[in-house]
Design an enzyme around this catalytic site. Structure first.
Site, PDB file in Angstrom:
ATOM      1  N   ASP A  89      -8.619  11.801   4.671  1.00  0.00           N
ATOM      2  CA  ASP A  89      -9.905  12.317   4.184  1.00  0.00           C
ATOM      3  C   ASP A  89     -10.667  13.051   5.281  1.00  0.00           C
ATOM      4  OD1 ASP A  89      -9.451  11.252   1.708  1.00  0.00           O
ATOM      5  OD2 ASP A  89     -10.734   9.493   1.973  1.00  0.00           O
ATOM      6  N   ASP A 237     -11.154  -5.059   1.347  1.00  0.00           N
ATOM      7  CA  ASP A 237     -10.048  -5.967   1.627  1.00  0.00           C
ATOM      8  C   ASP A 237     -10.394  -7.407   1.244  1.00  0.00           C
ATOM      9  OD1 ASP A 237     -11.995  -6.114   3.572  1.00  0.00           O
ATOM     10  OD2 ASP A 237     -10.678  -5.586   5.239  1.00  0.00           O
TER      11      ASP A 237
END
Length: 690
Positions: A89, A237
């Site tokens: 990105d 996460d």
């Protein structure tokens, strides 16, 4: 001892904070016990060579991105079973660097893709979610940009999916640049505590453990069954691993498989990382705890440990509450000893609950090398104490629902002590949080003087530890800041705007140091003028209460009168007069004042006591009048002592002190505003080239 309402409120906050912090600390010691008691269940099975996709989420990591791709492509695993997705990105030089690297490995036969979404929506979680749409392999491994997986990683980790319900294997982080500086050593020790104590205790048990965002392998079915990657929090996460375990999947930690990674070497980068973890954990607590609490299949202990893990960062604001409250309570003569009048027991208790217990844990973690690690413990204590301001802001950001922005932790490819990073791109400037750290540091200096002058020197090390931490973190935040553009050519001549920015930076540093020194001087001077006389008065009143000699009592009263003359001459204490211009009130409580803190009334009581002592001196000591008079003086002294204690906290928050503090903070904010303006100007130059 009876407290005034303000002191009673502060004392209740202090005790409540102490109880909660102690509970979280004891839980860590409980996990340390479990990590030793509970043997690792590291079952393996020959699974052959299942297909795996290795996803590498990257954003502006030109110093380490190629190193990561090289190490992943060097993994000892069949190329036809291993797919590599570089989720890029980036919007800087990293894009071209990765494009060239990916093309080179494609020519060598690797199944590798350079994935460009064209947006940063959802940040890292968004990139992983996008990648899962085209992922069809059995397993998915994830590595952040600064990790360096060893060649044998997949062959040693994959066999641990021995049971069908294992959805994740998490490997331990190594620290390739642990010895770079004191802050990298402190970070390494802190992370080892997390992995070798918390993760080890929870692995292969009914307790929930978490994915650490990297150096782990997922079953694709587990990710999909848990609902995939969510972008609602900053710790995708932790969020996914908890949702997976709520679905019945198991997570396993492998302490013997270590994947080296680079620790942040710049203080502002380390603070950004800590901020993200703290805020994200509280966000997950808000998002998940209700579902965890009502789910029947989750064991009670697992629910309790989930609550503790997701909310543990509230310890940081509680630490600040204690830090702010301690000097106020000491100035109010509140007894905070664990056992009254036994300071040695108090300090021994603090040492046993803190450093002493941690040294025992370090011994169990590192065995023969524990002594070298124990030497790092003081640095970790200072580091954690100083980080409490940064992490407290993060906690309140999460609680108040402030909009998320995933700010990555920049890495510089720094591996050796001699490696320099200060002129590299991605160098982060200090933030407004540094201003708060300076404030708490100055407050801590005042607190040290309060504990000394209130005859409580046993609390000096406790206050000093946090004070040093605040100044240390603030100093590194400032000294690690550089106004450097992200330039490609090291030989480019600096523009006028860059030169001006550097001058502004240097002048700002001088100004900040000057303001800190001036603020410290004024704090000490204000204490000696406003507070210390009240401390002396209390001491003399104690002398009166414990004496039966009129001459001795008179000497104490004369000393009190001298201090009261100075207080009554203080023009900054609010006054009231009657219609005849006669002073009837001089009260430090400038809002909702009461007679108990009126210095005019206290002065009148002292005059009455002095007259009584003179009268008692003429009466025989064995007469009833003598004993009655002495009891009256003692009772008045006890009452005055309570009045002085009631007045003391309000001397800290006087109008003058509030005004000075406002000006002091405004000056620092002005400097921050100037630095921010220069930073924006340089950013404009980078974008426009003008």
């Amino acid at each position: 001892m009876a407290f005034n309402p303000f002191t009673a409120f502060v004392f209740d906050l202090f005790i409540l904070s102490a109880i909660i912090i102690t509970a979280y600390t004891c839980n860590f010691y409980y996990l340390a016990f479990l990590s030793r008691k509970r043997k690792d269940i590291l079952e393996t099975a020959d699974l052959g060579t299942p297909s795996i996709t290795i996803q590498l989420p990257i954003y502006n990591e030109k110093y380490v991105a190629k190193r990561l791709v090289d190490s992943v492509c060097n993994l000892d695993y069949p190329q036809d079973k291993m797919r590599i997705m570089v989720l890029d990105d980036s919007d800087d030089d990293t894009v071209d660097l990765l494009a060239d690297t990916v093309n080179d490995y494609k020519k060598k036969g690797f199944q590798i893709e350079h994935v460009r979404r064209g947006t940063r929506k959802g940040y890292k979680a968004g990139a992983l979610k996008h990648a899962m749409q085209s992922t069809d392999t059995e397993l998915v491994a994830i590595f952040d940009a600064d990790f360096i997986p060893p060649t044998w990683f997949l062959k040693r980790a994959i066999p641990h999916f021995a049971k069908s319900n294992i959805g994740l294997v998490q490997c331990r982080w190594g620290h390739v640049n642990e010895n770079y500086s004191a802050i990298t050593q402190a970070q390494a020790l802190s992370l080892d505590f997390h992995f070798l104590i918390e993760q080890k205790a929870k692995s292969n048990s009914h307790l929930f453990m978490n994915f650490n965002g990297t150096a782990g392998i997922w079953k694709r079915d587990c990710i999909e069954d848990a609902g995939g990657w969510h972008t609602a929090t900053l710790v995708e996460d932790l969020d996914l691993s908890y949702r997976a375990q709520m679905k019945g999947w198991k997570c396993v930690f492998l302490p013997d498989i270590v994947v080296d990674a680079e620790l942040p070497v710049q203080m502002n980068a380390a603070k950004r990382q800590q901020f993200r973890w703290a805020k994200g954990s509280i966000q997950c607590a808000i998002k998940l705890l209700t579902d965890i609490a009502i789910k029947r299949k989750i064991a009670i202990e697992a629910k309790i440990q989930a609550f503790i893990q997701l909310t543990r960062h509230i310890v940081y604001p509680l630490m600040l509450i204690q830090f702010l409250a301690l000097p106020i309570l000491l100035a109010g003569q509140v007894n905070l000893y664990v056992i009254s009048f036994l300071p040695a027991i108090t300090i021994a208790t603090y040492l046993a609950m803190g450093p002493g217990a941690y040294i025992m844990i370090i011994q169990s973690m590192y065995h023969k090398s524990w002594k070298s690690k124990a030497k790092i413990l003081p640095a970790l204590l200072v580091y954690n104490a100083g980080m409490s301001v940064n992490n407290t802001v993060a906690v309140f950001d999460a609680i108040l629902g402030k909009k998320n922005e995933f700010l990555r932790t920049p890495k510089y490819g720094v591996l050796k002590t001699k490696d320099d990073w200060k002129d590299n791109a991605y160098n982060l400037p200090f933030s407004q949080v540094t201003l708060l750290e300076i404030f708490f540091g100055v407050y801590g200096m005042l607190g040290i003087f309060v504990s000394i002058f209130s005859n409580n020197p046993i609390f000096v090390p406790i206050i000093a530890l946090q004070t040093v931490g605040f100044f240390y973190i603030a100093y590194l935040s400032l000294s690690h800041t550089r106004f450097k553009r992200n330039k490609s050519s090291v030989n480019r001549v600096m523009t006028k705007k860059e030169k001006m920015a550097n001058r502004v930076y240097k002048l700002s540093m001088v100004g900040i140091v000057g303001i800190i020194i001036f603020g410290g001087f004024m704090a000490i001077y204000g204490y000696s003028v406003d507070i210390y006389p009240l401390d002396r008065i209390r001491g003399n009143l104690d002398g009166i209460i414990g004496s039966s000699d009129p001459a001795d009592i008179r000497a104490h009263l004369m000393a009190i009168q001298a201090d009261m003359d100075g207080i009554m001459a203080n023009d900054l204490i609010p006054e009231k007069t009657n219609a005849d211009g006669e002073l009837i009130s001089k009260n430090p409580v400038w809002l909702f004042s009461t007679e108990s803190t009126n210095f005019v009334r206290i002065q009148d009581n002292l005059d009455t006591m002095l007259a009584s002592v003179d009268k008692i001196s003429t009466v025989p000591k064995d007469s009833s009048a003598y004993h009655t008079g002495m009891m009256d003086v003692s009772d008045r002294a006890l009452l005055l002592k309570t009045n002085i204690m009631d007045a003391t906290p309000y001397m800290y928050v006087s109008v003058a002190n509030l005004l000075f503090t406002t000006v002091w903070i405004a000056a620092l904010l002005g400097i921050f505003a100037a630095l921010k303006r220069k930073k924006e100007q340089l950013k404009e130059v980078d974008e426009t080239g003008i």
